[in-house]
Design an enzyme around this catalytic site. Sequence first.
Site, short mmCIF file in Angstrom:
data_model
loop_
_atom_site.label_atom_id
_atom_site.label_comp_id
_atom_site.label_asym_id
_atom_site.label_seq_id
_atom_site.Cartn_x
_atom_site.Cartn_y
_atom_site.Cartn_z
N LYS A 295 17.84 -12.18 42.82
CA LYS A 295 18.79 -13.31 42.85
C LYS A 295 20.21 -12.79 43.07
CE LYS A 295 20.32 -14.98 38.78
NZ LYS A 295 21.79 -14.97 38.63
N ASN A 296 20.58 -11.73 42.36
CA ASN A 296 21.97 -11.27 42.39
C ASN A 296 22.32 -10.46 43.63
OD1 ASN A 296 22.26 -12.63 40.06
ND2 ASN A 296 22.38 -10.84 38.72
N ARG B 293 28.50 -20.27 38.84
CA ARG B 293 29.71 -19.45 38.95
C ARG B 293 29.71 -18.64 40.24
NH1 ARG B 293 33.51 -16.33 36.54
NH2 ARG B 293 33.50 -14.17 37.23
N CYS C 185 31.10 -20.56 31.24
CA CYS C 185 29.65 -20.75 31.24
C CYS C 185 29.19 -20.32 29.85
CB CYS C 185 28.99 -19.93 32.33
SG CYS C 185 29.08 -18.20 31.96
N ARG D 59 34.64 -16.11 31.67
CA ARG D 59 34.43 -15.46 32.98
C ARG D 59 35.49 -15.88 34.02
NH1 ARG D 59 28.19 -15.86 34.15
NH2 ARG D 59 28.64 -14.19 35.63
N PRO D 60 36.72 -15.41 33.86
CA PRO D 60 37.78 -15.72 34.83
C PRO D 60 37.52 -15.06 36.18
CG PRO D 60 38.54 -14.10 33.24
CD PRO D 60 37.19 -14.54 32.78
N ILE D 61 38.39 -15.37 37.12
CA ILE D 61 38.25 -14.77 38.47
C ILE D 61 39.54 -14.07 38.87
CG2 ILE D 61 36.48 -16.39 39.27
CD1 ILE D 61 38.78 -17.87 40.76
N ASP D 62 40.34 -13.66 37.89
CA ASP D 62 41.63 -13.03 38.19
C ASP D 62 41.48 -11.79 39.07
OD1 ASP D 62 40.34 -12.15 35.82
OD2 ASP D 62 42.10 -11.02 35.26
N LEU D 63 40.43 -11.02 38.85
CA LEU D 63 40.26 -9.80 39.65
C LEU D 63 39.94 -10.14 41.11
CD1 LEU D 63 38.24 -7.44 37.26
CD2 LEU D 63 40.70 -7.73 37.49
N ASP E 209 22.39 -7.67 31.73
CA ASP E 209 21.37 -8.69 32.02
C ASP E 209 20.01 -8.36 31.41
OD1 ASP E 209 22.53 -9.48 35.39
OD2 ASP E 209 23.27 -9.99 33.40
N ILE F 157 30.11 -6.07 27.81
CA ILE F 157 30.55 -6.68 29.07
C ILE F 157 31.00 -8.13 28.87
CG2 ILE F 157 29.85 -7.32 31.41
CD1 ILE F 157 29.71 -4.38 31.25
N ARG G 168 16.42 -20.60 36.99
CA ARG G 168 17.54 -20.08 37.79
C ARG G 168 17.30 -18.64 38.21
NH1 ARG G 168 23.34 -20.82 35.47
NH2 ARG G 168 23.64 -19.80 37.47
C1 EPZ Z 1 27.38 -10.55 38.01
O1 EPZ Z 1 28.21 -11.54 37.46
C2 EPZ Z 1 25.95 -11.06 37.83
N1 EPZ Z 1 25.79 -12.31 38.56
C3 EPZ Z 1 25.67 -11.30 36.34
O2 EPZ Z 1 24.30 -11.68 36.21
C4 EPZ Z 1 25.86 -9.97 35.59
O3 EPZ Z 1 25.69 -10.19 34.21
C5 EPZ Z 1 27.28 -9.43 35.86
O4 EPZ Z 1 27.51 -9.31 37.28
C6 EPZ Z 1 27.49 -8.06 35.23
O5 EPZ Z 1 26.56 -7.16 35.73
C7 EPZ Z 1 25.59 -12.27 39.90
O6 EPZ Z 1 25.54 -11.21 40.50
C8 EPZ Z 1 25.43 -13.58 40.59
P1 EPZ Z 1 31.45 -9.42 36.59
P2 EPZ Z 1 29.81 -11.47 37.69
O7 EPZ Z 1 32.51 -9.93 37.51
O8 EPZ Z 1 30.11 -10.91 39.03
C9 EPZ Z 1 35.01 -10.19 33.55
C10 EPZ Z 1 22.51 -13.05 35.53
O9 EPZ Z 1 22.03 -13.26 34.42
N2 EPZ Z 1 35.76 -10.61 34.73
O10 EPZ Z 1 30.91 -8.03 36.81
O11 EPZ Z 1 30.37 -12.79 37.35
C11 EPZ Z 1 33.84 -11.13 33.22
O12 EPZ Z 1 34.29 -12.20 32.44
C12 EPZ Z 1 24.02 -13.01 35.71
O13 EPZ Z 1 21.84 -12.83 36.57
C13 EPZ Z 1 37.13 -10.87 34.59
O14 EPZ Z 1 37.69 -10.78 33.51
O15 EPZ Z 1 30.23 -10.42 36.57
C14 EPZ Z 1 32.89 -10.22 32.48
O16 EPZ Z 1 33.30 -10.14 31.13
C15 EPZ Z 1 24.75 -13.31 34.41
N3 EPZ Z 1 37.85 -11.25 35.69
C16 EPZ Z 1 33.11 -8.85 33.15
O17 EPZ Z 1 34.38 -8.94 33.82
C17 EPZ Z 1 37.25 -11.35 36.94
O18 EPZ Z 1 37.97 -11.68 37.91
C18 EPZ Z 1 32.05 -8.50 34.19
O19 EPZ Z 1 31.98 -9.60 35.08
C19 EPZ Z 1 35.88 -11.09 37.06
C20 EPZ Z 1 35.15 -10.71 35.94
#
Ligand code: EPZ
Length: 426
Positions: free
Chosen positions: A22-23, A100, A124, A129-133, A313, A335, A405
């Site tokens: 999926k990911n 998301r 969620c 889970r912000p998107i600032d990065l 995960d 995480i 999902r």
């Molecule tokens: C991906 O989510 C996966 N989803 C998640 O799997 C997985 O848990 C996660 O990576 C970590 O491995 C998909 O690939 C679709 P991150 P993502 O950006 O990209 C913070 C599942 O169960 N963050 O690596 O959203 C965030 O809040 C799902 O299949 C910021 O602060 O994860 C988190 O605490 C759940 N600002 C950490 O970083 C940002 O701009 C890691 O998030 C982005 C993220």
Amino acid sequence: MEKLVIQGGKALSGTIPISGAKNAALPLMCTCLLTSEPVTLTNLPRLADITTLSDLLNHLGVTVTIAGGRRKNLQGRSLTFDGHDIHDTVAPYDMVRKMRASILVLGALVARMGEATVSLPGGCAIGNRPIDLHLKALEAIGATIELEHGYVRASAPNGLSGGTVRFPFVSVGATENILMAAALAKGKTTIENAAREPEIADLAKCLNAMGAKISGAGSETITIEGVANLKGTSHEVMPDRIEAGSYAVAALMTGGDVFLKGARAHDMQAALDTLVEAGGIVEVEATGVRVRSSGEIHGFNIVTHPFPGFPTDMQAQFMALAAIADGASVITEAIFENRFMHVPELSRMGADIAINGASATIRGVKDLVGAEVMATDLRASMGLALAGLVASGETTINRLYHLDRGYEHLEEKLRQVGAAVERLPS
Ligand code: EPZ
């Protein structure tokens, strides 16, 4: 609404075919926005999230057609995504709020169309889970970012231009977004502290097949030489390492012997190493991974970490394993800030778990007892299903859409290896 009803106590034995990841599939689907030629993805899993993103891409103007793939022996399907006519650059709230990962259209859209407006994903179950990065990275390669009325608008009317992106901490999605955007930027982009998850390498492999010039994917530094345009391609989605890991835990918990057909051990080494520490016997074969029970389950310690560390995960699934280990385990979720939603429900099944901040101490118990439980998020739900496979009596998991999902043909795959499980209307 549907529910899963499990009669616990059956040892799992046999072969489970592992579906496409999926990911990996979700970012791969977004590559079609980068080119006017069709992108065909094979080995796509039949999952709700894939449908949700297909609907969003269709809304933007992408034509999605089924390119074959019958339901026989649980094989994946092939879809062709044709983005030659993108007639909308707005991803609306009512579509983005469902998932998301919809944010992954942002980078590709602004790279191809010069603008993109995407609803902020909101929180969620597992955190805000912000998107600032994502946004800072796009700014580093020339996008102008505006936030208004719950939407983010990225614009680059004269195109994006290469730059250096330094992530303060690892983000899978942000790495994927910038990888896609930089593929069409003028000049060179360097991503430092990039996510190293296998799904990143799979995305880069597809983009390079489309004509991108990406090197270093899978390492912490990725270099992208932008190109003027990309062509279509056909790409096979990599196998789902989290699905495989989930069923590997099921084999150990139930005292079984399961062959995970198509699983790639090097994608899931940290999870397999912990499984061995907990008493599992793991044999890596050419076409998959075999996981057997040694008859014992020992306590273990986990701290979740970006790849190649222990995957967040898999945290809930291993907590279910710890619940029946002989001895204590400590699991630290480093995480996400709220990824222990499975704990109260596991406790209702008799697990002995104490949470202290980001760490949970689990004292193994001899037996879990079946109960009616509520699924909250995808991986927590799988943790409950695993507990149900070993609990005495019947376990009912409501709100099955959470599991749908991320786990294709869940009850069929479990039944194939001897589980007593059925899907019923709630
Ligand atoms: C991906 O989510 C996966 N989803 C998640 O799997 C997985 O848990 C996660 O990576 C970590 O491995 C998909 O690939 C679709 P991150 P993502 O950006 O990209 C913070 C599942 O169960 N963050 O690596 O959203 C965030 O809040 C799902 O299949 C910021 O602060 O994860 C988190 O605490 C759940 N600002 C950490 O970083 C940002 O701009 C890691 O998030 C982005 C993220």
